[in-house]
Design an enzyme around this catalytic site. Structure first.
Site, PDB file in Angstrom:
ATOM      1  N   GLY A 198      -6.382   6.807   0.141  1.00 36.66           N
ATOM      2  CA  GLY A 198      -7.386   7.824   0.418  1.00 36.66           C
ATOM      3  C   GLY A 198      -7.199   9.110  -0.378  1.00 36.66           C
ATOM      4  O   GLY A 198      -7.820  10.124  -0.104  1.00 36.66           O
TER       5      GLY A 198
ATOM      6  N   GLU B 205       0.842  -1.193   0.000  1.00 35.51           N
ATOM      7  CA  GLU B 205       0.000   0.000   0.000  1.00 35.51           C
ATOM      8  C   GLU B 205       0.881   1.249   0.000  1.00 35.51           C
ATOM      9  O   GLU B 205       1.325   1.694   1.055  1.00 35.51           O
ATOM     10  CB  GLU B 205      -0.889   0.017   1.255  1.00 35.51           C
ATOM     11  CG  GLU B 205      -1.821  -1.176   1.352  1.00 35.51           C
ATOM     12  CD  GLU B 205      -3.079  -0.837   2.161  1.00 35.51           C
ATOM     13  OE1 GLU B 205      -4.168  -1.017   1.598  1.00 35.51           O
ATOM     14  OE2 GLU B 205      -2.965  -0.377   3.312  1.00 35.51           O
TER      15      GLU B 205
HETATM   16  P1  13P Z   1      -8.306   3.581   0.194  1.00 39.69           P
HETATM   17  O1  13P Z   1      -8.809   2.490  -0.695  1.00 39.69           O
HETATM   18  O2  13P Z   1      -9.389   4.385   0.840  1.00 39.69           O
HETATM   19  O3  13P Z   1      -7.271   4.411  -0.490  1.00 39.69           O
HETATM   20  O4  13P Z   1      -7.550   2.854   1.413  1.00 39.69           O
HETATM   21  C1  13P Z   1      -6.618   1.881   1.148  1.00 39.69           C
HETATM   22  C2  13P Z   1      -6.232   1.234   2.423  1.00 39.69           C
HETATM   23  O5  13P Z   1      -5.566   1.834   3.246  1.00 39.69           O
HETATM   24  C3  13P Z   1      -6.685  -0.133   2.671  1.00 39.69           C
HETATM   25  O6  13P Z   1      -6.080  -0.665   3.793  1.00 39.69           O
END
Ligand code: 13P
Length: 253
Positions: free
Chosen positions: A174, A168
């Site tokens: 986000g 990630e």
């Molecule tokens: P988003 O999909 O809201 O960007 O978040 C990703 C996340 O941190 C999943 O653990």
């Protein structure tokens, strides 16, 4: 080697018990009949028990978002591995960047948590990823290497079979800025290579590596077409049954 795609929804600090039940009921309906994709949801601690009851007879797996490494004792505010087992958790997310950023998690505490989870028979979704500055300074690979060496310290190849890795990139979480499939694949390939160096080719080929960071129904297909991307850890888009089910049904697009 064929790896079963794994799509998990990280609800983060969202959904009261009532809201969680509404979502999981809808989700059960809209993703029923989906085959050959493993699906999990990670509600907040307070909703785990209620969601577990609602999931009885369903193939959707329950995940927690964190745990503490001790079994019990004077650790105000913490939740232990046996507590998560008891409420039916199959997976636990460990080392999420929000834990590292806002709650002082380090590679060492992540490693302790992973060990404690595996010892209790919980499977782990181990999160790693660089911040924007590290990417811009071309430190992504060295950072990933450090997080893997630290987080996986002392784990055997056999224990690794209960692990999923979630890449990630923090700059994509986000923000609406998904890594391109090529950017993600480059890091996933590096992670798999590192697993081979740390363990073996067999272990590296077996472990599923999810991508996380602004995954949407529009971006999932391109990501899943990459050879080393085996699934997604979805934040925002997992909070609505409509968007999450489209992501789970990526094969039908
Ligand atoms: P988003 O999909 O809201 O960007 O978040 C990703 C996340 O941190 C999943 O653990």
């Amino acid at each position: 080697m064929e790896r079963l795609p794994f799509i998990a929804g990280n609800w983060k600090m969202n959904k009261t018990v009532g809201e969680a039940l509404d979502l999981i009921r809808e989700l059960k309906t809209v993703i029923s009949g989906v085959k050959e994709v493993e699906v999990a949801v990670a509600p907040p601690f307070t909703a785990l028990d209620a969601v577990r009851k609602e999931l009885e007879g369903s193939s959707i797996r329950l995940a927690a978002q964190n745990l503490y490494w001790e079994e019990k004792g004077a650790f105000t505010g913490e939740i232990s591995p046996p507590m998560l087992k008891e409420v039916g958790c199959h997976y636990v997310i460990i080392g999420h960047s929000e834990r590292r950023q806002f709650f002082g998690e380090s590679d060492e505490t992540v490693n302790r948590r992973i060990n404690a989870a595996l010892a209790q028979g919980l499977k782990v979704i181990f999160c790693i990823g660089e911040i924007l500055k590290e990417r811009e300074e071309r430190k992504t690979f060295s950072l990933i290497e450090r997080q893997m060496e630290g987080g996986l310290k002392g784990l055997s190849g056999k224990e690794m079979r209960d692990m999923v890795i979630a890449y990630e990139p923090v700059w994509a979480i986000g923000t609406g800025k998904t890594a391109t499939p090529e950017q993600a694949e480059e890091v996933h390939r590096f992670i798999r290579g590192k697993l081979e160096r740390l363990y073996s080719k067999a272990v590296s080929e077996e472990i599923r590596i999810q991508y996380g960071g602004s995954v949407t129904p529009d971006s999932i297909k391109g990501l899943m077409n990459q050879p080393n991307i085996d699934g997604a850890l979805v934040g925002g888009a997992s909070l609505r049954a409509e968007s999450f089910s489209k992501i789970v049904r990526f094969k039908e697009m």
